[in-house]
Design an enzyme around this catalytic site. Structure first.
Site, PDB file in Angstrom:
ATOM      1  N   ASP A  44      -7.792  -7.507   1.159  1.00 25.26           N
ATOM      2  CA  ASP A  44      -6.946  -7.532   2.347  1.00 25.26           C
ATOM      3  C   ASP A  44      -7.716  -6.890   3.475  1.00 25.26           C
ATOM      4  O   ASP A  44      -8.623  -6.087   3.245  1.00 25.26           O
ATOM      5  CB  ASP A  44      -5.640  -6.764   2.116  1.00 25.26           C
TER       6      ASP A  44
ATOM      7  N   ASP B 106       0.855  -1.173   0.000  1.00 23.93           N
ATOM      8  CA  ASP B 106       0.000   0.000   0.000  1.00 23.93           C
ATOM      9  C   ASP B 106       0.897   1.232   0.000  1.00 23.93           C
ATOM     10  O   ASP B 106       1.986   1.216   0.578  1.00 23.93           O
ATOM     11  CB  ASP B 106      -0.896  -0.023   1.241  1.00 23.93           C
TER      12      ASP B 106
END
Length: 376
Positions: A271, A92
């Site tokens: 996720d 990320d």
């Protein structure tokens, strides 16, 4: 990166696919355990590989940039070598973490200024240096820098936020195209669709992202306070536009039911910290429902944690024993619960894949949602 669509379904947008990266294949739909600092909390690497059967894990640019630092990761040869994890990694960009530091950050045209939660030092993330940092981390899939607005944002704020995210995306995409990986293998870049809960903004963002032609795309800014049904509506709006021949990643979502509903709407990758965070606090997700392991009802229940989960549960641990560990504040309780929950999530998405391929996903999903939302 390569994505091959292998199966679709009638009466549903669910699909099964195969992503090929430099560090291995990922069978979709897939749940990706969150390893923020290059480590999935309370879980050994061999447990991720052998017990949980994780095909890919996440790292986080914000946290890895601050600690251990990019120079250490570069000396190690990237996060794969530093951590010993040889399968794919997604990172990320750190945008959500900067968003969560609302009292210690400022968003400007050039990027996001923020203070470290570790020592208060000041830093700047730009669309360009976030690409550079992820090049140094060496992730197989890197994310664009974006702003994640709160789920209850009014339209003027959401409009302004999306405009900034899209200007940043242009700059990040340009930097990605101008640079190459540091460690001898290719990386890929996923842009992120934002737009809060406003269909017109989500459609605009989806078209903007689709026109880039990236190898995969992400849906961000959901499960941040908006109603669940609104989240599902936004997924449908976005997936009508995002190309069907590219993987779609729904960021930070969610419960088992959320995941099944999103698979039904055409999402491939997920996720969430919920399996490990909730597990460390005694909440277990099972094939028959949700269990609070601190509940007295499990004190003399010597049956396996999940008797029907034969493919992902260690049957040598009973419910009574796990409750005893939690009540006694034993660290092993958190480890067992984390492994169990992650294995359940990964197995659930792989079950979904099997039912998509066999053609009975819709009926199976209906039955599973009834089970996984039940409180035991």
């Amino acid at each position: 990166m390569n994505f091959k669509l292998e199966a679709t379904t009638e009466y549903s947008d669910a699909r099964a696919g195969r992503i090929t990266t430099a560090h291995g294949e990922i069978m979709t739909p897939i749940f990706m355990p969150v390893g923020t600092l290059g480590s999935v909390k309370a879980v050994h690497r061999h447990e991720l590989e052998d017990d949980i059967k994780a095909q890919i894990i996440l790292g986080n640019t914000y946290h890895l940039y601050l600690r251990p630092g990019i120079s250490v990761l570069e000396k190690a040869g990237g996060l794969h070598k530093f951590s010993g994890w040889e399968r794919p990694i997604l990172t990320d960009s750190g945008g959500f973490q900067v968003f969560s530091l609302s009292s210690n950050r400022k968003l400007k045209e050039e990027g996001a200024y923020f203070q470290s939660h570790i020592d208060g030092s000041r830093h700047l993330f730009t669309p360009e240096n976030v690409v550079d940092i992820q090049r140094s981390i060496g992730s197989d899939i890197m994310m664009a820098l974006d702003e994640c607005p709160p789920g209850d944002s009014d339209f003027p704020y959401a409009r302004k936020s999306l405009d900034l995210t899209q200007r940043w995306l242009k700059r990040g995409w340009k930097r990605f195209k101008e640079t190459e990986g540091r460690y001898g293998y290719s990386q890929t870049f996923f842009p992120i669709v934002q737009g809060c809960t406003y269909p017109e903004l989500r459609r605009e963002a989806s078209r903007f992202v689709a026109d880039l032609g990236a190898e995969g795309n992400a849906i961000g800014g959901l499960a941040v306070g908006e109603p669940t049904e609104k989240m599902y509506e936004m997924i449908e709006v976005v997936n009508e536009i995002l190309p069907s021949d590219k993987p779609r990643y729904l960021m930070g979502v969610g419960t088992p039911a959320n995941i099944l509903e999103a698979i039904d709407r055409g999402v491939d990758m997920f996720d969430c910290v919920m399996p490990t965070r909730n597990g460390r606090n005694g909440m277990l997700f099972t094939s028959e429902g949700i269990m609070n392991m601190r509940n007295k009802k499990w004190a003399d229940d010597f049956s396996p944690i999940d008797p029907n989960g034969t493919s992902y549960v260690d049957h040598s641990y009973s419910r009574a024993y796990l409750r005893h560990l939690f009540i006694s504040s034993e660290l092993l309780a958190m480890q067992i619960a984390s492994i169990h929950n992650l294995a359940f999530y990964v197995h659930l998405t792989q079950q979904a894949r099997s039912h998509i391929i066999s053609g009975d996903f819709s009926q199976w999903k209906k039955e599973m949602i009834e089970k996984v939302t039940r409180r035991l």
